[in-house]
Write a protein that holds these residues in place. Structure first.
Motif, PDB file in Angstrom:
ATOM      1  N   VAL A   1      -2.852   8.147  -5.368  1.00  0.00           N
ATOM      2  CA  VAL A   1      -3.710   8.562  -6.485  1.00  0.00           C
ATOM      3  C   VAL A   1      -5.040   7.828  -6.410  1.00  0.00           C
ATOM      4  O   VAL A   1      -5.083   6.613  -6.180  1.00  0.00           O
ATOM      5  N   GLY A   2      -6.124   8.576  -6.584  1.00  0.00           N
ATOM      6  CA  GLY A   2      -7.448   7.988  -6.729  1.00  0.00           C
ATOM      7  C   GLY A   2      -7.979   8.296  -8.113  1.00  0.00           C
ATOM      8  O   GLY A   2      -7.470   9.172  -8.814  1.00  0.00           O
TER       9      GLY A   2
ATOM     10  N   ASP B   1      -3.866  12.067  -2.407  1.00  0.00           N
ATOM     11  CA  ASP B   1      -3.179  13.307  -2.774  1.00  0.00           C
ATOM     12  C   ASP B   1      -3.735  13.904  -4.057  1.00  0.00           C
ATOM     13  O   ASP B   1      -3.904  15.115  -4.171  1.00  0.00           O
ATOM     14  N   VAL B   2      -3.986  13.048  -5.031  1.00  0.00           N
ATOM     15  CA  VAL B   2      -4.456  13.479  -6.353  1.00  0.00           C
ATOM     16  C   VAL B   2      -5.592  12.564  -6.788  1.00  0.00           C
ATOM     17  O   VAL B   2      -5.521  11.344  -6.581  1.00  0.00           O
TER      18      VAL B   2
ATOM     19  N   GLU C   1       1.057   5.684  -6.782  1.00  0.00           N
ATOM     20  CA  GLU C   1       0.305   4.469  -6.503  1.00  0.00           C
ATOM     21  C   GLU C   1      -1.193   4.742  -6.678  1.00  0.00           C
ATOM     22  O   GLU C   1      -1.750   5.644  -6.050  1.00  0.00           O
ATOM     23  N   LEU C   2      -1.823   4.002  -7.574  1.00  0.00           N
ATOM     24  CA  LEU C   2      -3.275   4.081  -7.707  1.00  0.00           C
ATOM     25  C   LEU C   2      -3.880   3.204  -6.619  1.00  0.00           C
ATOM     26  O   LEU C   2      -3.868   1.978  -6.711  1.00  0.00           O
ATOM     27  N   VAL C   3      -4.425   3.848  -5.593  1.00  0.00           N
ATOM     28  CA  VAL C   3      -4.866   3.093  -4.427  1.00  0.00           C
ATOM     29  C   VAL C   3      -6.359   2.817  -4.406  1.00  0.00           C
ATOM     30  O   VAL C   3      -6.815   1.917  -3.695  1.00  0.00           O
TER      31      VAL C   3
ATOM     32  N   LEU D   1       0.832  -1.197   0.000  1.00  0.00           N
ATOM     33  CA  LEU D   1       0.000   0.000   0.000  1.00  0.00           C
ATOM     34  C   LEU D   1       0.864   1.243   0.000  1.00  0.00           C
ATOM     35  O   LEU D   1       1.917   1.296   0.619  1.00  0.00           O
ATOM     36  N   ALA D   2       0.348   2.279  -0.697  1.00  0.00           N
ATOM     37  CA  ALA D   2       1.098   3.532  -0.767  1.00  0.00           C
ATOM     38  C   ALA D   2       1.314   4.114   0.623  1.00  0.00           C
ATOM     39  O   ALA D   2       2.321   4.755   0.887  1.00  0.00           O
TER      40      ALA D   2
END
Length: 232
Positions: free
Chosen positions: A21-22, A64-65, A45-47, A11-12
């Motif tokens: 990142v979402g 974050d983004v 990381e796309l979490v 995990l990030a």
């Protein structure tokens, strides 16, 4: 949509310095594309992904983004979605096919950091996410065209002095440097900035950050339209 955090053991949140990142898109294929682009990136990381902003935030707000699609089936507007995420301290990058300039303008007015076309290269997508994570404007011709063609921006009447403060500060100046240029104290500059922000707030055009002030200065013609250099 599946929980990407559950699918990955690394995990990030367990890796300091990684940008979380979402993604919000109600079609699965763009999510798969972004997931593939981010694979192997040690700093991104796309979490989590979801079909709506509400569902994304219900899963996690520790982001974050957010990569945001403009057209969602839940009836929300880009402006609403960008503002909702901004209230949680999350910046957005619009990810779109670009055929709806009115939606682009809505997102631009709300304070999105930029627009990336779904046809963009992997390098452009990665650069946009990293720039947004660092609080930098994602200056693309699509974003510039969106705000340049907006016929509905409520005008803000600034005195010549306030115009000067806005252009100097939004161009990268500080309260100290702007004060030196204008022959006033930094406290006076800060008071001018408060007036400018209030005027834009009254017009429904937020200026939460210095980047927002830059956008407003461009939108109202106080600063030139940004251009992105293209390789020959």
């Amino acid at each position: 949509m599946t929980n990407l955090m559950d699918e990955r053991g690394d995990l990030a949140g367990e890796r300091p310095g990684v940008v979380r990142v979402g993604m919000v898109d109600d079609h699965q294929s763009p999510v798969w594309g972004i997931e593939r682009i981010l694979e192997g990136q040690t700093d991104l990381e796309l979490v989590e992904a979801a079909p709506t902003v509400a569902e994304l935030l219900a899963k996690t707000a520790d982001l974050d983004v957010v990569i945001l699609d403009l057209r969602l089936n839940d009836g929300t507007t880009p402006r609403e979605n960008v503002n909702t995420l901004a209230d949680r301290g999350i910046v957005t990058v619009v990810y779109t096919s670009g055929e709806h300039p009115d939606l682009l303008r809505s997102a631009a007015r709300a304070g999105t950091l930029g627009v990336v076309l779904k046809s963009a290269s992997e390098e452009e997508v990665l650069a946009a996410i990293r720039a947004a994570a660092g609080g930098e404007e994602v200056l693309t011709t699509e974003w510039a065209a969106a705000i340049d063609g907006d016929p509905n921006l409520d005008g803000v009447d600034l005195s010549p002095q306030l115009q000067r403060v806005l252009t100097l500060y939004a161009s990268g100046g500080t309260s100290i440097s702007v004060g030196h240029e204008l022959g006033v104290t930094p406290d006076t500059v800060n008071e001018y900035l408060k007036r400018i922000r209030q005027k834009y707030a009254d017009a429904g055009r937020p200026t939460r950050t210095k980047l927002d002030l830059f956008k407003r200065a461009v939108e109202d013609g106080w600063l030139p339209m940004p251009h992105r250099d293209h390789a020959p």
